[in-house]
Write a protein that holds these residues in place. Structure first.
Motif, PDB file in Angstrom:
ATOM      1  N   GLY A  78     -10.921  -7.966 -13.736  1.00  0.00           N
ATOM      2  CA  GLY A  78      -9.709  -7.686 -14.484  1.00  0.00           C
ATOM      3  C   GLY A  78      -8.776  -6.722 -13.782  1.00  0.00           C
ATOM      4  O   GLY A  78      -7.654  -6.497 -14.244  1.00  0.00           O
ATOM      5  N   GLN A  79      -9.204  -6.163 -12.664  1.00  0.00           N
ATOM      6  CA  GLN A  79      -8.361  -5.202 -11.957  1.00  0.00           C
ATOM      7  C   GLN A  79      -7.393  -5.896 -11.010  1.00  0.00           C
ATOM      8  O   GLN A  79      -7.736  -6.873 -10.349  1.00  0.00           O
ATOM      9  CB  GLN A  79      -9.216  -4.209 -11.174  1.00  0.00           C
ATOM     10  N   VAL A  80      -6.172  -5.386 -10.963  1.00  0.00           N
ATOM     11  CA  VAL A  80      -5.164  -5.827 -10.000  1.00  0.00           C
ATOM     12  C   VAL A  80      -4.962  -4.692  -9.000  1.00  0.00           C
ATOM     13  O   VAL A  80      -4.851  -3.524  -9.388  1.00  0.00           O
ATOM     14  CB  VAL A  80      -3.822  -6.153 -10.705  1.00  0.00           C
ATOM     15  N   ARG A  81      -4.921  -5.024  -7.724  1.00  0.00           N
ATOM     16  CA  ARG A  81      -4.713  -4.010  -6.684  1.00  0.00           C
ATOM     17  C   ARG A  81      -3.447  -4.331  -5.900  1.00  0.00           C
ATOM     18  O   ARG A  81      -3.156  -5.491  -5.618  1.00  0.00           O
ATOM     19  CB  ARG A  81      -5.913  -3.933  -5.727  1.00  0.00           C
ATOM     20  N   VAL A  82      -2.727  -3.274  -5.563  1.00  0.00           N
ATOM     21  CA  VAL A  82      -1.508  -3.396  -4.768  1.00  0.00           C
ATOM     22  C   VAL A  82      -1.824  -2.930  -3.355  1.00  0.00           C
ATOM     23  O   VAL A  82      -2.283  -1.799  -3.149  1.00  0.00           O
ATOM     24  CB  VAL A  82      -0.364  -2.544  -5.355  1.00  0.00           C
ATOM     25  N   TRP A  83      -1.563  -3.788  -2.365  1.00  0.00           N
ATOM     26  CA  TRP A  83      -1.859  -3.512  -0.963  1.00  0.00           C
ATOM     27  C   TRP A  83      -0.589  -3.566  -0.130  1.00  0.00           C
ATOM     28  O   TRP A  83       0.388  -4.201  -0.513  1.00  0.00           O
ATOM     29  CB  TRP A  83      -2.848  -4.543  -0.404  1.00  0.00           C
ATOM     30  N   LYS A  84      -0.647  -2.911   0.998  1.00  0.00           N
ATOM     31  CA  LYS A  84       0.461  -2.990   1.955  1.00  0.00           C
ATOM     32  C   LYS A  84      -0.113  -3.128   3.355  1.00  0.00           C
ATOM     33  O   LYS A  84      -1.080  -2.447   3.718  1.00  0.00           O
ATOM     34  CB  LYS A  84       1.344  -1.738   1.878  1.00  0.00           C
ATOM     35  N   TRP A  85       0.494  -4.034   4.114  1.00  0.00           N
ATOM     36  CA  TRP A  85       0.105  -4.158   5.512  1.00  0.00           C
ATOM     37  C   TRP A  85       0.577  -2.934   6.281  1.00  0.00           C
ATOM     38  O   TRP A  85       1.584  -2.314   5.937  1.00  0.00           O
ATOM     39  CB  TRP A  85       0.722  -5.414   6.126  1.00  0.00           C
ATOM     40  N   SER A  86      -0.146  -2.609   7.345  1.00  0.00           N
ATOM     41  CA  SER A  86       0.218  -1.454   8.162  1.00  0.00           C
ATOM     42  C   SER A  86       1.549  -1.660   8.850  1.00  0.00           C
ATOM     43  O   SER A  86       2.225  -0.718   9.232  1.00  0.00           O
ATOM     44  CB  SER A  86      -0.867  -1.174   9.203  1.00  0.00           C
ATOM     45  N   ALA A  87       1.950  -2.924   9.036  1.00  0.00           N
ATOM     46  CA  ALA A  87       3.273  -3.251   9.566  1.00  0.00           C
ATOM     47  C   ALA A  87       3.935  -4.182   8.567  1.00  0.00           C
ATOM     48  O   ALA A  87       3.272  -4.910   7.836  1.00  0.00           O
ATOM     49  CB  ALA A  87       3.187  -3.923  10.944  1.00  0.00           C
TER      50      ALA A  87
END
Length: 440
Positions: free
Chosen positions: A425-434
């Motif tokens: 049920g968890q949503v995670r927000v990610w970002k690429w290093s570039a």
């Protein structure tokens, strides 16, 4: 620390003659470890010697002995290397090595053998081993991912994520029968809708957000207070896609339904019903004037969007086809049979497998994006609770995301952002290093 025979060897003092009563007891302690000679002693420290008996020194005392600790484990910092689509076709897996060394006493060191698996106690905030834990205390491996925020709120598996173009809101749907709206600036919950059934999939197109439910597709216009219900599906709607001005829905009974939007009447009208699959259609993708459907019947069907006729059936997988993706002139398909297959059109126009990438576990979904240099990257969610990131076409591993449970959905956002929805049920927000941008 000395190197001996490909092993890492750490010094320790052997027992002195003054520590025992008599030379016989001392000689007994100076025996060579039988298991060490076979290369499988697991006692650290061991009461017996991990080296052949040395010669006596000039003063009659034994020379210092050495304690061997074999360093032959696989770590999480390296990358799995696979030969690519245009290479020889043979798989050659090589993992990098990671080691963690912590002093135990002033006389010798021990090696913590890292296992590429998330530490459950660390996830719960209760691991007492710290850096000495043999499991990973991090949500990703490699250096290309940064976890920005977890979004808590859903009580069951997140099965759909939509990020409308130009919007500052993220929409997530779950089997807990809710649609949640998140503010992208604050990361806070901005709204919630009880949709009356388990969400099977989501899609955003223009001002519309579509949600696949049981026997129904719901549509919300985020620019106007418009909510529409699209009837016709039989069973759960597992997949949605837009192509050639039509909205397509893959359903539990194996049918693909199509609707066309009537601007004058402000409604979606039934346009076609595509039949051919014998079991549920769980994934759809559009590329050019073709639509590709993957099914629980292990097949992929190719549909002409002009005629809405099936022009080819692909039968290369041996289990459920969970995800299909178009990249360049290739079709990529992922299955619970633990393979990603790369299909390319021959001179006759039919698709054939040109390369097969094999994982150790079944695959759940694929998602593609371009990195800051315009190179394509493939995200593969597996049912071992991980997401693998691969360069294309080489399938060289860029990194891995680890989770408490499997990831059911992945959605690309702007500026290198992407979102993952877990079975917990968890949503995670990610970002690429570039910075990265979305691909089809």
């Amino acid at each position: 620390m000395d190197a001996e025979g490909g092993r890492r060897v750490f010094n320790r003092l052997g027992p002195s003659s003054s520590s025992h009563n008599g030379s016989n007891n001392n000689d007994k302690q100076q025996k060579v470890c039988f298991h060490w000679r076979q290369g499988k002693c697991t006692r650290y420290p061991c009461a017996f010697l991990h080296s052949e008996l040395p010669t006596s020194s000039s003063n009659g005392k034994r020379a210092h002995q050495e304690f061997g600790a074999e360093d032959n484990y696989r770590g999480g910092g390296g990358g799995l290397r696979r030969s690519g689509i245009y290479a020889s076709g043979k798989s050659n897996n090589t993992w990098g090595r990671v080691q963690s060394q912590q002093p135990v006493t002033s006389s010798y060191r021990t090696v913590v053998k890292k296992i590429e698996k998330l530490c459950n106690h660390w996830v719960q905030g209760s691991c007492k081993f710290g850096d000495n834990c043999k499991y990973l205390h991090q949500w990703s491996t490699g250096d290309c991912f940064t976890l920005l925020a977890p979004l808590e709120g859903h009580q069951q598996a997140v099965t759909g994520i939509a990020f409308p173009s130009g919007s500052d809101k993220l929409y997530t749907g779950s089997q807990d029968e809710t649609l949640k709206v998140w503010d992208c600036q604050s990361g806070q919950l901005a709204g919630e809708v009880n949709v009356g059934g388990a969400v099977g999939c989501m899609l955003s197109e223009g001002p519309w957000v579509f949600v696949g439910l049981t026997n129904l597709v719901k549509a919300w216009n985020i620019q106007t207070p418009t909510e529409l219900s699209l009837n016709g599906p039989v069973g759960q709607v597992y997949s949605l896609v837009v192509g050639n001005g039509l909205l397509f829905a893959g359903t539990q009974d194996g049918t693909i339904l199509a609707w066309k939007f009537n601007v004058a009447a402000n409604c979606f009208e039934p346009a076609a019903s595509l039949t051919g699959h014998t079991l549920a259609v769980v994934t759809l993708v559009v590329g050019g004037n073709r639509m590709y459907s993957g099914s629980m019947d292990h097949s992929i069907k190719v549909w002409n969007l002009d005629t809405l006729q099936c022009i080819q059936t692909l039968a290369g997988h041996t289990d459920v086809v969970m995800s299909v993706l178009c990249w360049d002139q290739f079709l990529l398909s992922a299955s619970l049979d633990k393979t990603v297959k790369i299909w390319v059109a021959t001179e006759t126009g039919n698709l054939e497998v040109t390369y097969t990438h094999t994982e150790e576990h079944g695959l759940l979904t694929l998602c593609g994006m371009l990195d800051s240099e315009g190179k394509p990257v493939l995200l593969c969610s597996c049912n071992d609770n991980s997401i693998r990131a691969y360069d294309l076409p080489s399938f060289s591993e860029r990194g891995k995301i680890l989770g408490k449970i499997e990831v059911r959905s992945i959605q690309i956002g702007p500026g290198g952002l992407f979102f993952t929805g877990e079975g917990s049920g968890q949503v995670r927000v990610w970002k690429w290093s570039a910075e990265a941008t979305a691909t089809s």
